[in-house]
Scaffold this motif. Structure first.
Motif, mmCIF file in Angstrom:
data_model
loop_
_atom_site.group_PDB
_atom_site.id
_atom_site.type_symbol
_atom_site.label_atom_id
_atom_site.label_comp_id
_atom_site.label_asym_id
_atom_site.label_seq_id
_atom_site.Cartn_x
_atom_site.Cartn_y
_atom_site.Cartn_z
ATOM 1 N N ARG A 29 0.827 -1.209 0.000
ATOM 2 C CA ARG A 29 0.000 0.000 0.000
ATOM 3 C C ARG A 29 0.864 1.262 0.000
ATOM 4 O O ARG A 29 0.462 2.297 -0.498
ATOM 5 C CB ARG A 29 -0.928 0.009 1.220
ATOM 6 C CG ARG A 29 -1.995 -1.080 1.186
ATOM 7 C CD ARG A 29 -2.900 -0.974 2.405
ATOM 8 N NE ARG A 29 -3.954 -1.974 2.364
ATOM 9 C CZ ARG A 29 -4.857 -2.134 3.313
ATOM 10 N NH1 ARG A 29 -4.833 -1.341 4.387
ATOM 11 N NH2 ARG A 29 -5.791 -3.060 3.208
ATOM 12 N N THR A 30 2.024 1.164 0.628
ATOM 13 C CA THR A 30 2.907 2.331 0.696
ATOM 14 C C THR A 30 4.317 1.962 0.253
ATOM 15 O O THR A 30 4.721 0.799 0.339
ATOM 16 C CB THR A 30 2.992 2.896 2.130
ATOM 17 O OG1 THR A 30 3.563 1.904 3.003
ATOM 18 C CG2 THR A 30 1.629 3.304 2.648
ATOM 19 N N LEU A 31 5.043 2.956 -0.222
ATOM 20 C CA LEU A 31 6.472 2.831 -0.486
ATOM 21 C C LEU A 31 7.164 3.988 0.227
ATOM 22 O O LEU A 31 6.550 5.030 0.490
ATOM 23 C CB LEU A 31 6.767 2.894 -1.982
ATOM 24 C CG LEU A 31 6.205 1.764 -2.858
ATOM 25 C CD1 LEU A 31 6.512 2.044 -4.325
ATOM 26 C CD2 LEU A 31 6.793 0.413 -2.445
ATOM 27 N N GLY A 32 8.439 3.809 0.522
ATOM 28 C CA GLY A 32 9.173 4.871 1.205
ATOM 29 C C GLY A 32 10.506 5.128 0.531
ATOM 30 O O GLY A 32 11.131 4.211 -0.006
ATOM 31 N N LEU A 33 10.926 6.362 0.564
ATOM 32 C CA LEU A 33 12.282 6.703 0.119
ATOM 33 C C LEU A 33 13.039 7.144 1.355
ATOM 34 O O LEU A 33 12.781 8.213 1.914
ATOM 35 C CB LEU A 33 12.248 7.818 -0.931
ATOM 36 C CG LEU A 33 13.621 8.267 -1.425
ATOM 37 C CD1 LEU A 33 14.365 7.108 -2.081
ATOM 38 C CD2 LEU A 33 13.491 9.420 -2.413
ATOM 39 N N GLY A 56 9.559 8.244 -10.316
ATOM 40 C CA GLY A 56 10.736 8.895 -10.890
ATOM 41 C C GLY A 56 10.773 10.393 -10.657
ATOM 42 O O GLY A 56 11.745 11.055 -11.050
ATOM 43 N N ALA A 57 9.742 10.959 -9.996
ATOM 44 C CA ALA A 57 9.739 12.396 -9.701
ATOM 45 C C ALA A 57 10.642 12.671 -8.498
ATOM 46 O O ALA A 57 10.646 11.898 -7.537
ATOM 47 C CB ALA A 57 8.314 12.867 -9.401
ATOM 48 N N PRO A 58 11.415 13.753 -8.511
ATOM 49 C CA PRO A 58 12.334 14.031 -7.388
ATOM 50 C C PRO A 58 11.582 14.359 -6.095
ATOM 51 O O PRO A 58 10.633 15.143 -6.122
ATOM 52 C CB PRO A 58 13.149 15.220 -7.888
ATOM 53 C CG PRO A 58 12.293 15.863 -8.940
ATOM 54 C CD PRO A 58 11.518 14.762 -9.580
ATOM 55 N N LEU A 59 12.031 13.754 -4.992
ATOM 56 C CA LEU A 59 11.431 14.022 -3.674
ATOM 57 C C LEU A 59 12.350 14.891 -2.815
ATOM 58 O O LEU A 59 11.889 15.718 -2.055
ATOM 59 C CB LEU A 59 11.162 12.700 -2.948
ATOM 60 C CG LEU A 59 10.188 11.731 -3.627
ATOM 61 C CD1 LEU A 59 9.941 10.530 -2.722
ATOM 62 C CD2 LEU A 59 8.871 12.419 -3.973
ATOM 63 N N VAL A 71 14.588 10.089 -6.103
ATOM 64 C CA VAL A 71 13.279 10.124 -6.765
ATOM 65 C C VAL A 71 12.290 9.133 -6.152
ATOM 66 O O VAL A 71 12.666 8.188 -5.435
ATOM 67 C CB VAL A 71 13.445 9.841 -8.266
ATOM 68 C CG1 VAL A 71 14.412 10.826 -8.899
ATOM 69 C CG2 VAL A 71 13.898 8.409 -8.504
ATOM 70 N N SER A 72 11.035 9.359 -6.486
ATOM 71 C CA SER A 72 9.952 8.536 -5.942
ATOM 72 C C SER A 72 9.975 7.134 -6.562
ATOM 73 O O SER A 72 10.024 7.000 -7.783
ATOM 74 C CB SER A 72 8.611 9.202 -6.219
ATOM 75 O OG SER A 72 7.554 8.334 -5.838
#
Length: 442
Positions: A29-33, A56-59, A71-72
């Motif tokens: 359900r979730t992912l983390g960077l 791939g969007a920068p976090l 990136v995400s």
């Protein structure tokens, strides 16, 4: 193919060797960077809670070099931003949506790779969140793109006794690995590809890419240990390294123009033989470990790595989870027991006479004790260092003495801390010494 001779290290077989089978988990359900497994980073957030992000969007980026972006790993909404001590960024949690939406880059074919300039290649990797996979010795910081390294070391065997088997990881990735090696040749004239001797036969066609083999003694396949035994002049001290699974990710990103979202990991606990797991980048630890016993400690490495909580997410550099038992209290009359099942470096227990795999735990086996100059840390160090002398020099603020004893050659394998009868955190003290020295020079 050359053979690197490393005779020191941990030779006792450990229980929990993963099965070479592989299972695929459904999307969580979730992912983390996570920013906790990235050394030296000074993270600057680029998003806030509630923002919608593409894969791939920068976090966040590194303040020291704003072009290095993290990136995400998925498409969704920023659910939570977690901070640690002193407001240090811990991780960014993304609540996944159903459909994947990628940030798109122009793909590069193998035949067109030679026409792309080095600068364009570096900028593409930085924008795509893949440049940080390249690490620079001795501080293992993100590689300096303005520097041309003497060599780049590629480790096919990971950085842990139970890292994913290269035969499993690269069985379907031979093209990507070949592409990745061609990319590295644009960055350095010398590429060193290492693998454990025990894994060589399962590599198939990938075997032809291997330049050096190392013995099956932990941590002979650690890039820091490989560099120590290969280097011949001081210019090679600032070489680079990259894990082979990251090299494959880098290649897949350039070939498809999309951030790669999957990785293979292992989870070990006790004497279980679990299969490898194909999962998402940044998957939640809770979804990977299954049932959890409170007295177990979860680490991202058997002898090194970090301690994680079940609610954390797996970091970019992490592909192993170890559930290590932490028994309560002291063992009654433990000092006179034969210890037939205990792992031992000093051959104190009868277990040294029996070859079956042993389990390790997290106990200190007593109170905090002083260094007794037993030299077990020196006898087990793969880089021929004397960690006890380096520790004493650091604690006395005698940095020059620590450097003369080889502080910068420490590969952070963690074996010195494990072998120490007094259970002094030698690896941590040496790590802090290296970090302090590195920060002073920045």
């Amino acid at each position: 193919m050359e053979k690197i001779k490393i005779s020191k290290g941990f030779t006792t077989p450990l229980a929990g060797m993963p099965d070479i089978g592989i299972i695929e988990l459904s999307d969580p359900r979730t992912l983390g960077l996570s920013a906790m497994d990235v050394p030296h980073i000074r993270a600057k957030l680029m998003v806030k809670e509630g923002d919608r992000v593409q894969t791939g969007a920068p976090l966040f980026y590194d303040k020291r070099d704003k072009s290095v972006q993290y990136v995400s790993p998925g498409t969704g909404v920023i659910q939570k931003i977690v901070y640690g001590e002193r407001r240090r960024l811990h991780e960014v949690v993304i609540s996944l949506e159903g459909a994947e939406d990628f940030v798109e880059f122009d793909p590069i074919s193998l035949s067109a790779l030679g026409e792309v300039s080095r600068q364009v290649l570096v900028e593409r990797l930085k924008q795509g969140g893949m440049w940080q996979a390249l690490r620079q010795f001795p501080a293992m910081d993100t590689a300096d793109a303005s520097h041309t390294p003497s060599m780049i070391i590629v480790s096919l065997s990971g950085n842990d006794p139970f890292s994913p088997d290269p035969g499993v990881v690269f069985e379907r990735e031979q093209t990507a690995l070949h592409f990745g090696l061609e990319v590295l040749k644009r960055l350095s004239d010398r590429i060193v590809v290492t693998v454990r001797e025990g894994s060589l036969e399962r590599l198939g066609k990938v075997k032809s890419s291997v330049t050096h083999t190392v013995p099956d003694i932990y941590p002979a396949w650690n890039p820091g240990a490989v560099l120590y035994h290969l280097k011949k002049d001081s210019a090679e001290n600032s070489s680079w390294c990259i894990a082979a699974d990251h090299l494959v990710m880098m290649a897949r990103f350039l070939m498809t123009g999309r951030y790669p979202t999957q990785k293979i990991i292992t989870v070990t606990r006790g004497r279980e033989h679990r299969p490898h797991i194909l999962t998402r980048q940044g998957a939640p630890v809770k979804a990977l470990i299954g049932d959890f016993i409170d007295r177990s400690l979860i680490t991202t490495g058997r002898f090194n790595g970090r301690i994680v909580e079940p609610d954390d997410h797996l970091g970019f550099f992490e592909n192993t989870l170890n559930l290590i038992d932490t028994p309560d209290g002291e063992e009654l009359l433990g000092f006179i027991r034969p210890g037939k099942a205990k792992a031992t470096v000093s051959k104190t227990f009868l277990s040294c006479l029996f070859p079956e795999p042993k389990e390790v735990d997290c106990t200190r086996h007593g109170e905090v004790r002083a260094c007794i100059n037993c030299s077990y840390c020196e006898k087990i160090c793969p880089n021929d260092l004397m960690p006890n002398f380096i520790m004493k020099a650091l604690l006395s603020d005698e940095i020059e003495n620590a450097l003369e004893c080889g502080l910068l050659d420490c590969c952070q394998c963690g074996l010195c801390s494990y072998a120490c009868p007094s259970k002094i955190e030698l690896a941590q003290i040496l790590r802090h010494g290296m970090d302090a020295l590195y920060k002073d020079k920045q």
